[in-house]
Scaffold this motif. Structure first.
Motif, PDB file in Angstrom:
ATOM      1  N   UNK A  64      -2.191  -1.875  -3.455  1.00 51.46           N
ATOM      2  CA  UNK A  64      -3.566  -2.347  -3.340  1.00 51.46           C
ATOM      3  C   UNK A  64      -4.457  -1.323  -2.641  1.00 51.46           C
ATOM      4  N   UNK A  65      -3.838  -0.311  -2.080  1.00 41.82           N
ATOM      5  CA  UNK A  65      -4.545   0.747  -1.351  1.00 41.82           C
ATOM      6  C   UNK A  65      -3.676   1.987  -1.406  1.00 41.82           C
ATOM      7  N   UNK A  66      -4.304   3.146  -1.636  1.00 36.77           N
ATOM      8  CA  UNK A  66      -3.562   4.410  -1.678  1.00 36.77           C
ATOM      9  C   UNK A  66      -4.224   5.387  -0.714  1.00 36.77           C
ATOM     10  N   UNK A  67      -3.412   5.981   0.174  1.00 37.55           N
ATOM     11  CA  UNK A  67      -3.939   6.871   1.210  1.00 37.55           C
ATOM     12  C   UNK A  67      -3.329   8.268   1.080  1.00 37.55           C
TER      13      UNK A  67
ATOM     14  N   UNK B 194       1.747   5.028  -7.790  1.00 40.78           N
ATOM     15  CA  UNK B 194       1.509   3.978  -6.802  1.00 40.78           C
ATOM     16  C   UNK B 194       0.688   2.839  -7.407  1.00 40.78           C
ATOM     17  N   UNK B 195      -0.305   3.179  -8.212  1.00 47.19           N
ATOM     18  CA  UNK B 195      -1.118   2.160  -8.874  1.00 47.19           C
ATOM     19  C   UNK B 195      -0.249   1.309  -9.795  1.00 47.19           C
ATOM     20  N   UNK B 196       0.591   1.960 -10.583  1.00 47.52           N
ATOM     21  CA  UNK B 196       1.459   1.246 -11.517  1.00 47.52           C
ATOM     22  C   UNK B 196       2.457   0.364 -10.789  1.00 47.52           C
TER      23      UNK B 196
ATOM     24  N   UNK C 143       0.837  -1.184   0.000  1.00 43.47           N
ATOM     25  CA  UNK C 143       0.000   0.000   0.000  1.00 43.47           C
ATOM     26  C   UNK C 143       0.878   1.241   0.000  1.00 43.47           C
ATOM     27  N   UNK C 144       0.275   2.375  -0.282  1.00 45.57           N
ATOM     28  CA  UNK C 144       1.046   3.610  -0.458  1.00 45.57           C
ATOM     29  C   UNK C 144       0.399   4.764   0.281  1.00 45.57           C
ATOM     30  N   UNK C 145       1.235   5.696   0.713  1.00 46.13           N
ATOM     31  CA  UNK C 145       0.775   6.950   1.293  1.00 46.13           C
ATOM     32  C   UNK C 145       1.319   8.094   0.453  1.00 46.13           C
TER      33      UNK C 145
ATOM     34  N   UNK D 156      -6.689   8.108  -8.948  1.00 44.62           N
ATOM     35  CA  UNK D 156      -7.230   6.759  -8.744  1.00 44.62           C
ATOM     36  C   UNK D 156      -8.452   6.464  -9.595  1.00 44.62           C
ATOM     37  N   UNK D 157      -9.068   7.494 -10.186  1.00 44.81           N
ATOM     38  CA  UNK D 157     -10.268   7.274 -10.991  1.00 44.81           C
ATOM     39  C   UNK D 157      -9.991   6.276 -12.111  1.00 44.81           C
TER      40      UNK D 157
END
Length: 311
Positions: free
Chosen positions: A67-70, A61-63, A12-14, A85-86
């Motif tokens: 699995x989760x971005x905050x 982060x998606x690339x 996951x990412x922040x 994220x859209x």
């Protein structure tokens, strides 16, 4: 997946806005400590910049396989990360980091407890929420999660002292708004879907995706972030007594209505002013504009929320 059986994401990412914190390194340490306490993996960190306030970092982060971005910053950071994220289908977890935390408030998420917010982000339920899209004048479309507006609300955002905002939070907007109350209004024409156009001399016009604003003010109690609709509020007071009446209406439990406050519900709304007016997007001033065309993108963003029935 049921929130009761959901496990923490493996990756996951922040997306951190360092300008919102006096000591960003300490924030990272706090997150690492909390993750260690709960046995969660530590995140990959991305920092926003003036040139890119979060959209590019979210896409990166998606690339990279998150699995989760905050987002961890203000409402502007949340909006930018949401833009990135859209279309990805990945959930966004909301960590408290700004003054307003408006989307989190509208979703009844923790806004002053990082540990509790992390718990929701890591193990909560997924909710598909609507996203507003706005086109200012002839500019490229931008998204909003809470509200886009022109007039008094935007003037308050533009005039607020950033140092005072950091010290007293949302009260800084209230202090900024005292002077703005006495300024002249503007001519505006509002058309919602195929309803008859409304032409007024207004003080503010706001297109909202959800109903709670700064300070816990319930401007539109019936508005929902997942109803596929936008709520437009047009305030047309001509005197201080009219402002008082509007305030009493907003604060009233029964909401009997007031002739100086027009409420429209639609999937699209087009607003044109006779002269350039201060505008705002999710609490950030964007300058003076004359046109605002808004539409809703139903269920376009997934947000991690507390499990139903949770305390």
């Amino acid at each position: 997946m049921d929130a009761a059986t959901r496990s923490a994401p493996a990756s996951w990412a922040v997306v951190l806005n360092p300008s919102k914190f006096d000591d960003p390194a300490r924030v990272r340490d706090d997150v690492a400590r909390l993750c260690g306490d709960h046995g969660w993996p530590e995140p990959t960190w991305y920092e926003t910049t003036v040139e890119d306030p979060g959209e590019g970092q979210a896409r990166e982060a998606v690339e990279a396989g998150a699995e989760l971005v905050c987002p961890l910053g203000g409402d502007g950071t949340v909006r930018a990360v949401a833009s990135g994220l859209l279309g990805s289908g990945l959930p966004m977890g909301l960590l408290p980091g700004g003054t307003g935390n408006l989307l989190a408030r509208n979703l009844s998420l923790p806004v002053d407890d990082l540990d509790a917010a992390l718990a929701v982000a890591m193990t909560g339920s997924d909710l598909a929420v609507d996203v507003g899209e706005v086109v200012w004048d002839d500019e490229e479309p931008a998204v909003f999660l809470v509200a886009a507006g022109m007039g008094l609300d935007a003037e308050m955002m533009a005039a607020v002292d950033p140092r005072l905002k950091k010290r007293v939070g949302w009260l800084a907007y209230a202090l900024s708004g005292v002077g703005a109350l006495f300024r002249l209004g503007f001519g505006v024409r509002v058309r919602a879907d195929r309803q008859r156009a409304v032409s007024q001399h207004a003080r503010t016009v706001m297109v909202a995706n959800c109903g709670e604003l700064a300070g816990g003010l319930q401007l539109i109690p019936d508005a929902r972030v997942d109803d596929g609709l936008l709520d437009t509020i047009l305030a047309t007071p001509r005197s201080i007594s009219a402002w008082v009446a509007i305030a009493l209406h907003v604060l009233s439990v029964h909401r009997r209505g007031h002739p100086s406050l027009v409420h429209l519900t639609s999937e699209r709304v087009d607003i044109v002013t006779k002269a350039p007016v201060e505008a705002q997007l999710d609490g950030d001033a964007v300058g003076r504009r004359t046109r605002m065309s808004c539409s809703v993108r139903p269920a376009a963003l997934t947000v991690r929320v507390a499990p139903q029935g949770a305390d």
